[in-house]
Design a protein around this motif. Structure first.
Motif, PDB file in Angstrom:
ATOM      1  N   ARG A  60      -4.955  -9.698   2.134  1.00  0.00           N
ATOM      2  CA  ARG A  60      -4.231 -10.718   2.905  1.00  0.00           C
ATOM      3  C   ARG A  60      -3.805 -11.868   2.002  1.00  0.00           C
ATOM      4  O   ARG A  60      -2.677 -12.366   2.079  1.00  0.00           O
ATOM      5  CB  ARG A  60      -5.113 -11.217   4.035  1.00  0.00           C
ATOM      6  CG  ARG A  60      -4.508 -12.275   4.951  1.00  0.00           C
ATOM      7  CD  ARG A  60      -3.450 -11.687   5.870  1.00  0.00           C
ATOM      8  NE  ARG A  60      -2.126 -11.646   5.268  1.00  0.00           N
ATOM      9  CZ  ARG A  60      -1.137 -10.868   5.687  1.00  0.00           C
ATOM     10  NH1 ARG A  60      -1.307 -10.026   6.689  1.00  0.00           N
ATOM     11  NH2 ARG A  60       0.039 -10.892   5.100  1.00  0.00           N
ATOM     12  N   ALA A  69      -4.403  -8.048  11.684  1.00  0.00           N
ATOM     13  CA  ALA A  69      -3.661  -8.310  12.923  1.00  0.00           C
ATOM     14  C   ALA A  69      -4.200  -7.485  14.072  1.00  0.00           C
ATOM     15  O   ALA A  69      -4.020  -7.843  15.241  1.00  0.00           O
ATOM     16  CB  ALA A  69      -2.182  -8.020  12.716  1.00  0.00           C
ATOM     17  N   LYS A 124       1.838  -7.127   8.246  1.00  0.00           N
ATOM     18  CA  LYS A 124       0.550  -7.093   8.948  1.00  0.00           C
ATOM     19  C   LYS A 124      -0.419  -6.134   8.270  1.00  0.00           C
ATOM     20  O   LYS A 124      -0.004  -5.135   7.675  1.00  0.00           O
ATOM     21  CB  LYS A 124       0.762  -6.653  10.399  1.00  0.00           C
ATOM     22  CG  LYS A 124       1.637  -7.590  11.208  1.00  0.00           C
ATOM     23  CD  LYS A 124       1.788  -7.097  12.643  1.00  0.00           C
ATOM     24  CE  LYS A 124       2.673  -8.046  13.439  1.00  0.00           C
ATOM     25  NZ  LYS A 124       2.773  -7.657  14.867  1.00  0.00           N
ATOM     26  N   ALA A 157       3.741  -3.000   8.352  1.00  0.00           N
ATOM     27  CA  ALA A 157       2.275  -3.050   8.410  1.00  0.00           C
ATOM     28  C   ALA A 157       1.691  -2.129   7.356  1.00  0.00           C
ATOM     29  O   ALA A 157       2.300  -1.124   6.976  1.00  0.00           O
ATOM     30  CB  ALA A 157       1.764  -2.664   9.798  1.00  0.00           C
TER      31      ALA A 157
END
Length: 588
Positions: A255, A294, A267, A223
């Protein structure tokens, strides 16, 4: 023949051979007589039996009520933490390896916490030797001078050493500031200032390059965040204010970049600031860029853990992480344990967090090394999860708190799932004395029984009146059966095994007949009790002499007689009467 074929069909089913039993207990007590200490209750395990009267406290497990998976506990590997660990590695490799294993080894049965979630700053934080980012050339919007190796090499080597011990390790990265000397901010400095919107796309590219840079060192990123504490601007160490709208735009751009460059599984976790922003900034972020993020992360320096519910109620499908809180030097050991369990290692998980972390993995006995000139951890200094002094180390109260919680959720089998929170409530006249979380951990072999764990804080110490710590006798209710255990003042983690579903439980609780007649032949089923969750299987050999049962070792969490766990390292004793946590005056 008809009756025989029915029995053959039944014989192919898995038949649990014994009711549930508690064999495995880990304990940390208020007086430190036990410090993350394992006890095997054999040969006298605690049995679940037909229910009787409830005890002073009554813990009711409702495993039909399931919530989030919990993916681990841990802290931040700051430059300072990595430097101390690397120095230990160079001076005493044996102690270094022992410490890493005590912290991170997830092996079922290991005398170790199995911490499985690591947060790593991208560039300098308030715990670095000097201020730096990955591109310190002003105005370099093409990022042609980006260099991931501005990170001290020992950061990468320590991470890879940890990964060699814990294959489940999740690594969560984020910057404390965009590039210095602050050319993406109005301050013109890495310290403090506000983000300038014209640099949204270059900053997203910068973050992509960071992910690629870690990958080039063999470190996959689970992440990434956009900015640590985006509502904090402090002129004494790397910080930056980024509005929810700006973070949403950066996240959207990032993203797309991640997806287009082979990192669709990485993420983006937003916010990463205090609980009191759960109903404002965190929700605004989801409103503006929910498809990019997320979930969100929280810190403990403002608001309360219940604020996580505000976000969860608005966005129940988004993930919550608790990613930072720091103890401070000189606070009371047992008071800290109580606060940590109530708010973080029981509390934040009850309020839907998938992970819970402290701040620095390691600092020295003075809360150093801190970035020169930083005001973030002063009067009193911050405390690490462990204190390192040269080549020796001492786990602190933060370690013992999270270690107790971690034991309940680690995979039972190699490559198996982490624990999932299940419903639990506490009744009885002393219901207030216990704080409890409950979990179920699935198995890689669906015929093996699941592990059911509880983490229990007994804080019945009368600390507000006259000091009088009292153990609490509790009944534990599970699927219509009842066990009894007396919890000392402290934190206790224990578990048992049961079929994954209540219907399997109902079948498993049937009494095995002493003798069965098949076509005139009488056979006696053999019975084998196990506490490792491996079901005894009825096989076709049932029809010749007896049930064939699998060999049953002790629980993998149980130390075989030939193995003795080493004593935990010495603990740093702190002195004052009240728990203290990182001051909010630093802008956090």
């Amino acid at each position: 023949m008809h009756s025989l074929s029915i029995l053959i069909a039944c014989a192919s089913l898995t038949v649990p051979a014994a009711a549930q039993q508690i064999w495995d207990v880990w304990s940390t007590t208020w007086d430190r007589s036990k410090l993350f200490t394992y006890t095997n209750l054999g040969p006298n395990p605690i049995n679940f039996v037909s229910p009787g009267p409830i005890a002073s406290a009554d813990i009711v497990i409702n495993d039909a009520q399931t919530y989030q998976s919990v993916w681990g506990f841990g802290g931040s590997l700051t430059d300072s933490s990595a430097q101390l660990l690397n120095n230990m590695k160079n001076s005493n490799a044996g102690n270094y390896n022992a410490l890493l294993r005590y912290l991170f080894d997830p092996t079922d049965g290991a005398n170790a916490a199995g911490l499985s979630y690591l947060r790593v700053p991208l560039g300098a934080s308030d715990f670095s030797a000097s201020a730096y980012t990955y591109d310190d050339v002003s105005g370099d919007t093409s990022l042609s001078h980006f260099d991931i190796n501005r990170t001290p090499s020992y950061v990468f080597s320590v991470i890879n050493d940890i990964r060699a011990i814990n294959p489940y390790l999740r690594i969560h990265v984020l910057p404390w500031s965009p590039p210095q000397p602050g050319w993406m901010k109005d301050s013109g400095s890495i310290n403090g200032g506000n983000f300038l919107s014209q640099y949204i796309n270059p900053f997203a590219q910068y973050l992509l390059k960071a992910v690629q840079g870690f990958q080039s060192h063999g470190i996959p990123i689970y992440a990434i965040g956009i900015q640590n504490e985006p509502q904090n601007s402090n002129p004494s160490y790397p910080t930056c204010k980024i509005s929810a709208s700006q973070e949403a735009q950066i996240g959207t751009a990032l993203r797309t970049l991640l997806n287009n460059n082979g990192f669709s599984g990485t993420k983006i976790i937003g916010f990463d600031h205090n609980w009191d922003g759960a109903g404002t900034y965190a929700i605004q972020l989801m409103q503006q860029a929910g498809n990019a993020f997320a979930g969100v992360a929280f810190h403990c320096y403002g608001g309360s853990v219940s604020n996580q519910d505000t976000f969860h109620s608005a966005y129940p499908d988004k993930e919550i992480y608790f990613t930072e809180c720091s103890g401070t030097m000189g606070s009371d050991w047992w008071s800290d344990i109580k606060w940590n369990m109530d708010n973080l290692y029981i509390g934040s998980i009850q309020h839907n967090a998938h992970a819970a972390l402290e701040w620095n993995i390691a600092l020295d006995g003075n809360g150093q090394p801190e970035l020169p000139g930083s005001s973030s951890c002063k009067n009193p200094p911050c405390r690490g999860i462990v204190t390192i002094s040269g080549s020796s180390y001492s786990p602190n109260q933060e370690f013992y708190s999270m270690a107790q919680a971690s034991k309940a959720i680690l995979p039972r089998d190699q490559g198996g799932p982490f624990g999932k929170r299940v419903g639990v409530s506490v009744g009885g006249t002393l219901s207030w004395a216990l704080r409890v979380n409950a979990f179920v951990t699935g198995r890689t072999n669906p015929s093996d029984w699941s592990r059911y764990s509880i983490v229990v804080l007994n804080w019945d110490d009368s600390a507000d009146t006259s000091w009088n710590p009292q153990p609490v006798k509790a009944t534990i209710e599970f699927r219509g059966m009842q066990a009894t255990y007396t919890f000392p003042v402290g934190v206790t983690t224990l578990w048992w095994y049961a079929p994954a579903t209540a219907s399997a439980q109902a079948f498993g609780n049937m009494t095995t007949p002493a003798n069965i007649t098949v076509s005139g032949t009488t056979v006696t089923p053999s019975q084998s009790a196990s506490h490792n969750g491996t079901a005894a299987n009825a096989t076709s050999t049932f029809f010749t002499t007896s049930f064939s049962t699998a060999s049953h070792a002790s629980s993998a969490a149980s130390a075989p007689a030939s193995i003795s766990f080493s004593s935990p390292p010495s603990v740093h004793t702190s002195g004052s009467a009240h728990a203290q946590f990182k001051a909010t005056s630093d802008g956090k």
